[in-house]
Design an enzyme around this catalytic site. Structure first.
Site, PDB file in Angstrom:
ATOM      1  N   LYS A  16       0.830  -1.223   0.000  1.00  0.00           N
ATOM      2  CA  LYS A  16       0.000   0.000   0.000  1.00  0.00           C
ATOM      3  C   LYS A  16       0.857   1.263   0.000  1.00  0.00           C
ATOM      4  CE  LYS A  16      -1.993  -1.430   3.796  1.00  0.00           C
ATOM      5  NZ  LYS A  16      -1.435  -2.803   3.894  1.00  0.00           N
ATOM      6  N   HIS A  41       4.885   0.651   6.338  1.00  0.00           N
ATOM      7  CA  HIS A  41       4.808   0.849   4.892  1.00  0.00           C
ATOM      8  C   HIS A  41       6.185   1.223   4.357  1.00  0.00           C
ATOM      9  CE1 HIS A  41       0.426   2.112   5.881  1.00  0.00           C
ATOM     10  NE2 HIS A  41       0.581   0.814   5.920  1.00  0.00           N
ATOM     11  N   GLN A 224      -3.276  -1.737   7.358  1.00  0.00           N
ATOM     12  CA  GLN A 224      -3.781  -3.106   7.516  1.00  0.00           C
ATOM     13  C   GLN A 224      -4.599  -3.511   6.274  1.00  0.00           C
ATOM     14  OE1 GLN A 224      -4.275  -1.002  10.685  1.00  0.00           O
ATOM     15  NE2 GLN A 224      -2.155  -1.584  10.811  1.00  0.00           N
TER      16      GLN A 224
HETATM   17  P1  GDP Z   1       2.200  -2.148   3.071  1.00  0.00           P
HETATM   18  O1  GDP Z   1       2.151  -2.391   4.539  1.00  0.00           O
HETATM   19  O2  GDP Z   1       0.973  -2.598   2.371  1.00  0.00           O
HETATM   20  O3  GDP Z   1       2.551  -0.715   2.734  1.00  0.00           O
HETATM   21  O4  GDP Z   1       3.379  -3.046   2.514  1.00  0.00           O
HETATM   22  P2  GDP Z   1       4.858  -3.237   3.140  1.00  0.00           P
HETATM   23  O5  GDP Z   1       5.643  -2.014   2.843  1.00  0.00           O
HETATM   24  O6  GDP Z   1       4.783  -3.683   4.559  1.00  0.00           O
HETATM   25  O7  GDP Z   1       5.376  -4.476   2.323  1.00  0.00           O
HETATM   26  C1  GDP Z   1       5.430  -4.477   0.921  1.00  0.00           C
HETATM   27  C2  GDP Z   1       6.890  -4.673   0.468  1.00  0.00           C
HETATM   28  O8  GDP Z   1       6.912  -4.978  -0.897  1.00  0.00           O
HETATM   29  C3  GDP Z   1       7.752  -3.422   0.622  1.00  0.00           C
HETATM   30  O9  GDP Z   1       9.045  -3.830   0.976  1.00  0.00           O
HETATM   31  C4  GDP Z   1       7.746  -2.800  -0.757  1.00  0.00           C
HETATM   32  O10 GDP Z   1       8.911  -2.035  -1.035  1.00  0.00           O
HETATM   33  C5  GDP Z   1       7.684  -4.018  -1.625  1.00  0.00           C
HETATM   34  N1  GDP Z   1       6.991  -3.867  -2.919  1.00  0.00           N
HETATM   35  C6  GDP Z   1       5.873  -3.144  -3.202  1.00  0.00           C
HETATM   36  N2  GDP Z   1       5.480  -3.370  -4.475  1.00  0.00           N
HETATM   37  C7  GDP Z   1       6.371  -4.246  -5.000  1.00  0.00           C
HETATM   38  C8  GDP Z   1       6.491  -4.899  -6.278  1.00  0.00           C
HETATM   39  O11 GDP Z   1       5.689  -4.714  -7.191  1.00  0.00           O
HETATM   40  N3  GDP Z   1       7.540  -5.778  -6.418  1.00  0.00           N
HETATM   41  C9  GDP Z   1       8.441  -6.025  -5.422  1.00  0.00           C
HETATM   42  N4  GDP Z   1       9.427  -6.893  -5.652  1.00  0.00           N
HETATM   43  N5  GDP Z   1       8.354  -5.435  -4.221  1.00  0.00           N
HETATM   44  C10 GDP Z   1       7.331  -4.564  -4.018  1.00  0.00           C
HETATM   45  P1  IMO Z   2       0.243  -2.824   7.287  1.00  0.00           P
HETATM   46  O1  IMO Z   2      -0.433  -1.485   7.290  1.00  0.00           O
HETATM   47  C1  IMO Z   2       0.251  -6.990   8.565  1.00  0.00           C
HETATM   48  C2  IMO Z   2      -1.661  -7.855  12.406  1.00  0.00           C
HETATM   49  C3  IMO Z   2      -0.778  -8.326  13.542  1.00  0.00           C
HETATM   50  C4  IMO Z   2      -1.736  -9.225  14.296  1.00  0.00           C
HETATM   51  C5  IMO Z   2      -3.079  -8.479  14.159  1.00  0.00           C
HETATM   52  C6  IMO Z   2      -3.436  -7.635  15.360  1.00  0.00           C
HETATM   53  O2  IMO Z   2       1.731  -2.760   7.262  1.00  0.00           O
HETATM   54  O3  IMO Z   2      -0.339  -3.706   6.227  1.00  0.00           O
HETATM   55  P2  IMO Z   2      -2.545  -5.318  16.297  1.00  0.00           P
HETATM   56  O4  IMO Z   2      -1.173  -4.925  16.775  1.00  0.00           O
HETATM   57  O5  IMO Z   2      -3.028  -4.500  15.157  1.00  0.00           O
HETATM   58  O6  IMO Z   2      -3.546  -5.403  17.399  1.00  0.00           O
HETATM   59  O7  IMO Z   2      -2.337  -6.820  15.756  1.00  0.00           O
HETATM   60  O8  IMO Z   2      -2.944  -7.653  13.011  1.00  0.00           O
HETATM   61  N1  IMO Z   2      -1.263  -6.577  11.787  1.00  0.00           N
HETATM   62  C7  IMO Z   2      -0.685  -6.480  10.591  1.00  0.00           C
HETATM   63  N2  IMO Z   2      -0.283  -7.435   9.726  1.00  0.00           N
HETATM   64  N3  IMO Z   2       0.366  -5.685   8.234  1.00  0.00           N
HETATM   65  C8  IMO Z   2      -0.058  -4.721   9.075  1.00  0.00           C
HETATM   66  O9  IMO Z   2      -0.098  -3.417   8.732  1.00  0.00           O
HETATM   67  C9  IMO Z   2      -0.573  -5.093  10.339  1.00  0.00           C
HETATM   68  N4  IMO Z   2      -1.060  -4.414  11.406  1.00  0.00           N
HETATM   69  C10 IMO Z   2      -1.497  -5.337  12.273  1.00  0.00           C
HETATM   70  O10 IMO Z   2       0.342  -9.022  13.060  1.00  0.00           O
HETATM   71  O11 IMO Z   2      -1.869 -10.447  13.623  1.00  0.00           O
HETATM   72 MG    MG Z   3       3.259  -3.323   6.044  1.00  0.00          MG
END
Ligand code: GDP
Ligand code: IMO
Ligand code: MG
Length: 430
Positions: A16, A41, A224
């Site tokens: 995201k 993120h 989330q």
């Molecule tokens: P979010 O919580 O939904 O914002 O996602 P996170 O940042 O926790 O995890 C997504 C991971 O995937 C991050 O390390 C991003 O840099 C990476 N990412 C996002 N889009 C892509 C993609 O299209 N390809 C690859 N290889 N990595 C991506």
């Molecule tokens: P983003 O925004 C993945 C999960 C936790 C746990 C449950 C409850 O990066 O996608 P909490 O601390 O919120 O009460 O935990 O939700 N969880 C996530 N898993 N990505 C997240 O955020 C999360 N935020 C909470 O691991 O299972």
């Molecule tokens: Mg994340």
């Protein structure tokens, strides 16, 4: 009325942050509407800088875009200030930030309770991030919360804290055998934060209404995801807020009639952090492969993410519950080099076939995925920018996911950088 919602479709970490960052340039405002620093993120900006954001809206990284922390968010002031300081030190202008006066504050007793309750749950634990999210939302609904606006008045702040600690200290000491929390120390600590946070506190729902009336673009940025939603997710293995689109209205103070696009971010496979059902979870080398190639380690807690194949039942469910108009499919590049790419198209539960999410949680726990096997592709696709330049099998995979989910896949992510995308449709246009 250009309000756009961006929502996670699976169990979080779909990418995201990257998508919000990509849209940032076209937005005047980006608003976090729920969650807190449980989110993580990762954003890679065009100059190659990598940021890990937890509480501040991703729009913070786009010069000129106003980042807003909405009323639906829970704020740990210490974490927020630390994050702002870290960004400032890297040259990011944080001065435009607005914080809703109605957002609730995460207090030391919330963090303490989150950790101790998890410990007491033992094998039934949720696997929370331990950041105090659940207890803070519980107190909000229980009308015992402390809000950002309470920082404006030290007397009121102390009164509310006194009331809360009267109960919480009893619980901490008598139920959980913990030390009691000292009110004076907390007041002093939080009044220190108040000094720095007060300039950012605002009537954000009025601000956003005026912006929308002027025709400016507002992105409502979910943290989330759909299956972590306290109402629509895999309860009780969920977070304590509403990441789904309805939550965007409530958590930003924007009416549904203002929203005209809903972008769902969906990973080309599935991951989950923490406990709870996950029908397509892999326990074999394929799971390890996705973990390694996808770099699936939590941005917030560093935990290994559980990995599995794409689940179209979930995709369809997310489209339905959120009213998704466009899907952004991330991490297709991670699937290169697989001989076959399985896709779950339905479940078998106690001898019966399900094409949609089952009604009960028990049934989901018993779900066995029904797979379709797609031919893989071996090419590295990270430099591809046009759909027709993707390997034929990758094109077929995307088209099949689109068909199964019932909504167009408008953009495909082929790497973590802002420009590593294959754009098929403009997500802001119908
Ligand atoms: P979010 O919580 O939904 O914002 O996602 P996170 O940042 O926790 O995890 C997504 C991971 O995937 C991050 O390390 C991003 O840099 C990476 N990412 C996002 N889009 C892509 C993609 O299209 N390809 C690859 N290889 N990595 C991506
Ligand atoms: P983003 O925004 C993945 C999960 C936790 C746990 C449950 C409850 O990066 O996608 P909490 O601390 O919120 O009460 O935990 O939700 N969880 C996530 N898993 N990505 C997240 O955020 C999360 N935020 C909470 O691991 O299972
Ligand atoms: Mg994340």
């Amino acid at each position: 009325m250009p309000a756009i919602v961006l929502v996670g479709t699976q169990w979080g970490d779909e990418g995201k942050g990257k998508v919000t960052d990509l849209l940032g340039e076209r937005m005047q405002y980006t608003v976090r509407y729920q969650g807190g620093n449980n989110a993580g993120h990762t954003v890679v900006t065009p100059d190659g800088e990598k940021y890990a954001l937890h509480l501040v809206p991703t729009g913070m990284l786009t010069p000129g875009c106003v980042p807003v922390i909405g009323n639906g968010v829970v704020i740990d002031p210490k974490v927020l200030l630390h994050e702002l300081d870290g960004l400032s030190a890297r040259g990011v202008d944080v001065s435009l930030l607005k914080i809703s006066a109605d957002a609730h504050l995460i207090m030391p007793h919330h963090r303490a309770l989150d950790r101790v309750v998890e410990r007491y749950l033992g094998s039934a634990r949720i696997g929370t991030t331990g950041r105090g999210i659940g207890p803070t939302y519980a107190d909000k609904v229980g009308r015992m919360g402390i809000r950002a606006q309470d920082l404006l008045d030290p007397k009121i702040f102390r009164q509310k804290l006194e009331l809360a600690l009267r109960e919480k200290n009893q619980v901490l000491v008598k139920v959980y055998n913990r030390k009691k929390i000292d009110i004076d120390a907390v007041v002093e600590e939080y009044m220190g934060y108040a000094e720095r946070l007060i300039p950012y506190i605002d009537d954000t729902r009025l601000l956003l209404d005026k912006a929308l009336t002027r025709g400016e673009y507002v992105l409502l940025e979910g943290a989330q995801a759909t299956l972590l939603d306290v109402d629509h997710g895999t309860y009780p293995f969920v977070t304590s807020s509403n990441p789904t689109t309805g939550g965007a209205c409530v958590g930003a103070g924007i009416p549904p009639t203002r929203i005209d696009r809903v972008i769902g971010v969906i990973k080309a496979y599935t991951t989950r952090v923490g406990a709870g059902p996950f029908p397509t979870e892999l326990f074999d080398d394929n799971g390890k492969h996705l973990l390694k190639v996808g770099g699936e380690y939590g941005t917030t807690t560093g935990r290994e993410r559980r990995c599995g194949w794409f689940d179209a039942v979930i995709g369809r469910y997310a489209v339905r519950v959120n009213g998704i108009t466009d899907l952004f499919l991330t991490k297709l590049d991670v699937l290169s080099a697989l001989e076959k790419v399985p896709v779950c198209v339905g479940y078998e539960i106690d001898g019966e076939r399900f094409d949609e999410m089952p009604m009960t949680q028990t049934a989901l726990h018993h779900a066995t995925p029904l797979y379709e096997f797609h031919e893989g592709w071996s090419e590295d696709i990270s430099a591809v920018r046009r759909f027709e330049d993707l390997p034929k099998n990758a094109q077929a995979y995307v088209e099949r996911l689109e068909e199964l989910c019932g909504t167009r896949i408008s953009v495909i992510g082929v790497g973590p950088a802002r420009d590593q995308n294959v754009i098929r449709h403009d997500m802001l246009e119908a």
